[in-house]
Design a protein around this motif. Structure first.
Motif, PDB file in Angstrom:
ATOM      1  N   GLY A  94       0.830  -1.212   0.000  1.00  0.00           N
ATOM      2  CA  GLY A  94       0.000   0.000   0.000  1.00  0.00           C
ATOM      3  C   GLY A  94       0.860   1.257   0.000  1.00  0.00           C
ATOM      4  O   GLY A  94       1.649   1.503   0.921  1.00  0.00           O
ATOM      5  N   THR A  95       0.725   2.045  -1.031  1.00  0.00           N
ATOM      6  CA  THR A  95       1.559   3.241  -1.213  1.00  0.00           C
ATOM      7  C   THR A  95       1.347   4.268  -0.104  1.00  0.00           C
ATOM      8  O   THR A  95       2.295   4.788   0.495  1.00  0.00           O
ATOM      9  N   LYS A  96       0.079   4.541   0.159  1.00  0.00           N
ATOM     10  CA  LYS A  96      -0.242   5.630   1.098  1.00  0.00           C
ATOM     11  C   LYS A  96       0.402   5.386   2.474  1.00  0.00           C
ATOM     12  O   LYS A  96       1.156   6.237   2.984  1.00  0.00           O
ATOM     13  N   GLY A  97       0.141   4.219   3.043  1.00  0.00           N
ATOM     14  CA  GLY A  97       0.678   3.911   4.369  1.00  0.00           C
ATOM     15  C   GLY A  97       2.200   3.876   4.375  1.00  0.00           C
ATOM     16  O   GLY A  97       2.850   4.353   5.309  1.00  0.00           O
ATOM     17  N   PHE A  98       2.755   3.301   3.295  1.00  0.00           N
ATOM     18  CA  PHE A  98       4.205   3.196   3.226  1.00  0.00           C
ATOM     19  C   PHE A  98       4.849   4.573   3.294  1.00  0.00           C
ATOM     20  O   PHE A  98       5.823   4.779   4.027  1.00  0.00           O
ATOM     21  N   LEU A  99       4.298   5.515   2.555  1.00  0.00           N
ATOM     22  CA  LEU A  99       4.887   6.856   2.540  1.00  0.00           C
ATOM     23  C   LEU A  99       4.622   7.587   3.854  1.00  0.00           C
ATOM     24  O   LEU A  99       5.500   8.268   4.391  1.00  0.00           O
ATOM     25  N   ASP A 100       3.393   7.445   4.368  1.00  0.00           N
ATOM     26  CA  ASP A 100       3.066   8.144   5.622  1.00  0.00           C
ATOM     27  C   ASP A 100       4.024   7.771   6.748  1.00  0.00           C
ATOM     28  O   ASP A 100       4.425   8.616   7.555  1.00  0.00           O
TER      29      ASP A 100
ATOM     30  N   LEU B 290       0.599  -7.126  -1.574  1.00  0.00           N
ATOM     31  CA  LEU B 290      -0.746  -6.537  -1.604  1.00  0.00           C
ATOM     32  C   LEU B 290      -0.894  -5.630  -2.820  1.00  0.00           C
ATOM     33  O   LEU B 290      -1.826  -5.741  -3.588  1.00  0.00           O
ATOM     34  N   SER B 291       0.054  -4.719  -2.994  1.00  0.00           N
ATOM     35  CA  SER B 291       0.038  -3.698  -4.054  1.00  0.00           C
ATOM     36  C   SER B 291      -1.159  -2.767  -3.871  1.00  0.00           C
ATOM     37  O   SER B 291      -1.917  -2.895  -2.906  1.00  0.00           O
ATOM     38  N   ASP B 292      -1.325  -1.832  -4.797  1.00  0.00           N
ATOM     39  CA  ASP B 292      -2.451  -0.891  -4.697  1.00  0.00           C
ATOM     40  C   ASP B 292      -3.676  -1.374  -5.453  1.00  0.00           C
ATOM     41  O   ASP B 292      -4.613  -0.616  -5.699  1.00  0.00           O
ATOM     42  N   ASN B 293      -3.648  -2.641  -5.887  1.00  0.00           N
ATOM     43  CA  ASN B 293      -4.779  -3.202  -6.623  1.00  0.00           C
ATOM     44  C   ASN B 293      -5.018  -4.603  -6.090  1.00  0.00           C
ATOM     45  O   ASN B 293      -4.172  -5.486  -6.252  1.00  0.00           O
TER      46      ASN B 293
END
Lengths: 429, 429
Positions: free
Chosen positions: A283-289, A396-399
């Motif tokens: 998951g991109t969002k959580g990873f960056l946050d 998981l990825s974003d999809n």
């Protein structure tokens, strides 16, 4: 044709698809060197997964032919010229990208055994062993299966039908290139090795990009083609690093930290344009946050799943929130691209960051609708690390259509990485 | 490539366009044999005429290169294999179509001198001498000019642009063939030698027709391609016979009779499918109305100018009026055909007579709109007998746009042959 050439060609028992250990993606070699240094004792299992189950690979491809091709790959060794190129060439502006100890090991390498079994109308193809050895199977295994499938479909075609097939495919690629040529400031690389129609076709596509795009064509992920055509070898890192690191984590806390450990190891080895974040594994969002501040100092980010415009916006917002200027950052799009999405993404983001594209399957395998029954359309075949030291891996990825791993582990990872609802997007290639 | 082949290729000062005396239309050889027997002392002048004056051939084509190509043609002699094929092959079901005295003469032939001069942006290219020698210049002269023009336009193109150009042209030809394949009972031949894009291209087109159409492809007018690809050589007779016979006529009465004298000489030499009337030299309607009854007994008619449907209807009516059954007759369409007109004519006439097609320029040179400025579009270049024994020739045809000859003579011919108003039709190719 001269007699010697004919006689030489007669010596081949088969027509080998992969004829070189560097007919593979550049990032596999970078990652291999990293694993060779940082995780040399890790055992992994890689497995082939055909996401497009409607294509009965085991019915299309003869098992004996497949074994011959895989056996041929096991007979390959790095050639003297290939070794010289890897040791002497400049990659990403850096000489001696590959260290001597790694090169000595690579020069002696033969790929480890494979395990092949027919299951219904599909093949089960797995590779087990040391991570830095097994991982080099991924690209040639995929390329062999893709090309054997192409050959199976093409086998019944007559000479002129074949000429017209390739005439149409060439025209299609060239018309795409003409559209790309109109995009001001474009930077695009060939990422199409793994799911290419064939080696010769990828090589033709790369040459067409060289001739048609000039400096806008930044290079190819394929080392053999980069060497022969004298263009840049392109690539950084992939999901297998966080997937294996995460599988090895001993606790939920260690798991939450694992993707950043990958980045930390990479940070020590590489700088500049090789410091590209691949944020979407869990998951991109959580990873960056949750990312440490030093990661915001990296050069760029690669968007490889989900809605690419949304992910790019998340990255831009993240950099701004961390006090970074996105105009000095690079966004690399690499998921299921074709000319229209490339043009749209470029239009939307070119003024906000440095933009590049890694164009894969729809560059090197766009044979959609070119034969009756659409039998040459590309499909979604992957070869992934499924276990590390006996533990299952998870992606998981974003999809959610690209998620993989045992259900219980997926649930655990979603909890640990705080992944909420995700948007489903069809996976075409 | 082997060294010997490369060295051999280096020996060529030029890349010759016409490499064989039988790289010509079959009907030229039939007519040549007829002239060799019936009018061996006739002196003629043939002249190149570019009807598409907007194409400045002398600006596009270097005079030195043109001379080299023409000189090369003058160096050609019938090869042993070519002679064997002409002597031994079956043409139109007949062995020894070419008589020994003709073959002995042909084996010793070299083409007579040419006269080349630049006039503004065009070339004046003329050939003078004995009819049966000069007439063999027509096809190679046209093919050389057409191909030098193609080369001039292609010369600036890069390697991949060239690949795509031919990919598109191949796809276009193949899509035409696919349309033709759908026509039940089709019979079609390649008549595209004279205005072909290039020799190699015509050869490719013929092979595509062989593979795509099977027996519906009845053969090619090109003897060299017919020999190499082992298909029928196709063709009967052309306007030059009535044009020269008519120019030689000593009176208006003899002039009115001249076209029938041609048929009479042909009648003595040939039977079956070679007895094809070409009625339009001085107007189809009048020619048929005044024709002797024995001509209605001939096998067929070739429609080469004017509205082809109207001309075919005239032929059908004429046969019926003469008590002949059109279902036993053959109508050959050969003027400016492309797939749509072929399909339409077949639809209209297939139930009323035997129908065949001689498909020319839009088979072997349909490069319309494939390069910027449309510089490879075919154009209307002809090479005609303009004088015989010092007297001008005249052609009227069924389209005044194709008429040629001095105005006074045209008027006289129109009077003698009772040609009234004619419908103008644009000449594209």
């Amino acid at each position: 044709m001269d007699i010697a050439t004919r006689v030489y060609n007669h010596k081949w028992k088969i027509d080998p698809i992969v004829r070189s250990l560097i007919d593979t993606d550049f990032y596999k070699l970078l990652m291999c060197q990293s694993v060779f240094r940082n995780r040399p004792d890790t055992h992994v299992r890689f497995s082939l997964i055909n996401r497009t189950t409607s294509i009965p690979l085991a019915d299309l491809i003869d098992e004996g032919e497949l074994r011959e091709q895989l056996d041929h790959i096991r007979s390959l060794r790095l050639s003297r010229g290939e070794s010289t190129w890897l040791r002497g060439n400049t990659f990403y502006g850096k000489r001696q990208m590959f260290r001597s100890d790694f090169m000595e090991w690579f020069e002696g390498l033969r790929l480890p055994p494979y395990h092949l079994e027919r299951r219904g109308d599909q093949y089960e193809l797995t590779f087990e062993g040391l991570w830095h050895e097994v991982m080099l199977w991924e690209i040639p295994a995929l390329a062999v299966l893709m090309e054997l499938r192409s050959r199976a479909v093409i086998n019944d075609m007559r000479r002129f039908e074949l000429q017209i097939l390739y005439a149409r495919a060439m025209t299609r690629v060239w018309e795409k290139i003409e559209k790309l040529r109109a995009i001001d400031g474009l930077g695009i690389a060939d990422f199409g090795t793994r799911r290419r129609h064939s080696f010769l076709w990828q090589d033709w596509c790369a040459q067409a990009m060289i001739e048609g795009l000039g400096p806008a064509f930044t290079g190819t992920s394929n080392c053999l083609i980069a060497m022969r055509r004298e263009v840049e070898a392109i690539g950084t890192n992939a999901h297998e690093l966080p997937m294996v690191y995460s599988a090895l984590a001993e606790s939920d806390e260690a798991l939450a930290q694992a993707p950043y450990d990958v980045m930390s190891d990479w940070h020590e080895e590489h700088d500049g344009n090789l410091r590209i974040i691949l944020p979407d594994t869990y998951g991109t969002k959580g990873f960056l946050d949750r990312a440490p501040d030093w990661l915001a100092g990296w050069t760029g980010i690669r968007i490889d799943s989900g809605d690419p415009a949304k992910a790019a916006q998340i990255a831009l917002d993240w950099w701004r929130a961390r006090g970074e200027d996105p105009l000095e950052k690079r966004i690399i799009f690499s998921d299921g691209l074709d000319v229209d999405s490339i043009a749209a993404l470029h239009r939307q983001f070119a003024g906000q960051a440095m933009i590049s594209f890694g164009w894969g399957t729809l560059l090197t395998n766009d044979f959609r609708d070119l034969v009756p029954g659409n039998g040459l359309a590309p499909f979604s075949l992957v070869c992934k690390a499924v276990a590390a030291n006996g533990r299952p891996t998870v992606k998981l990825s974003d999809n959610p259509e690209k998620a993989m791993g045992p259900a219980g582990e997926i649930a655990r990872y979603k909890r640990v990485f705080q992944v909420g609802d995700q948007e489903k997007i069809d996976v075409v290639v």
